[in-house]
Scaffold this motif. Sequence first.
Motif, PDB file in Angstrom:
ATOM      1  N   TYR A  38     -45.013 -39.415  -6.242  1.00 10.69           N
ATOM      2  CA  TYR A  38     -46.259 -38.971  -6.878  1.00 10.69           C
ATOM      3  C   TYR A  38     -46.014 -38.495  -8.297  1.00 10.69           C
ATOM      4  CZ  TYR A  38     -44.926 -34.094  -5.818  1.00 10.69           C
ATOM      5  OH  TYR A  38     -44.276 -32.891  -5.741  1.00 10.69           O
ATOM      6  N   ASN A  74     -54.203 -33.402  -3.265  1.00 14.94           N
ATOM      7  CA  ASN A  74     -53.373 -34.566  -3.000  1.00 14.94           C
ATOM      8  C   ASN A  74     -54.287 -35.762  -2.757  1.00 14.94           C
ATOM      9  OD1 ASN A  74     -50.616 -35.488  -2.566  1.00 14.94           O
ATOM     10  ND2 ASN A  74     -51.360 -35.993  -0.519  1.00 14.94           N
ATOM     11  N   GLU A  83     -48.809 -41.180  -4.010  1.00 17.98           N
ATOM     12  CA  GLU A  83     -49.885 -40.227  -4.211  1.00 17.98           C
ATOM     13  C   GLU A  83     -50.003 -39.860  -5.676  1.00 17.98           C
ATOM     14  OE1 GLU A  83     -48.184 -37.020  -1.995  1.00 17.98           O
ATOM     15  OE2 GLU A  83     -48.534 -37.970  -0.071  1.00 17.98           O
TER      16      GLU A  83
END
Length: 185
Positions: free
Chosen positions: A116, A152, A161
């Motif tokens: 992420y 998230n 993510e």
Amino acid sequence: MSEILTPPEEINDLVSDYRKQLDYFAYSVDFPPTLFQEPDHMMLKAADPMDFAEKVREIKPWTDNEEVAFMELDWRFLAMAHLAVPYVLAPSKHVDWLEIMEPKDAEGYDFIGVEYASFYYPDISKAEKLLAARSINVERLHDEPRQWRWLNVVMNNAGQELRISDTKLIEVVEQEIEDGTARLI
């Protein structure tokens, strides 16, 4: 003869792959551009402890003062590095912090690579409303001891993510070093 130091190719490739996924996701869901204004950090998940050590070794020459902060989190190691040469995350958007984490020991799927990117946005409630207005699914998370909140957003089936956080990684690193739960190496 001097040697020219080039960024680690594998890490560059992982960042590039993530950037493509982020661009595709942002375009496909019409992600609010105001939430992308301040990239904070990226998180790179290693395949195993040996891969973790190798990635930290590779990135260390690219950090400020060749220092990396280490801490243990949920029975695995986490390295946090302030990069002297930032990565391009989006046009005119750079990220200069990189986290490298060991994978979970539990059986099952654990994404390996850039899992992420986190973007700083001080008003999590407002960010949540902006995302809800575009029907973007979010999970609101909170780290109680640090008073750190984030949203998230799962971007794809692979498990990548993006996160919107009300706290910058530098604040967390400084607090962890001050508390003695992290140390510079």
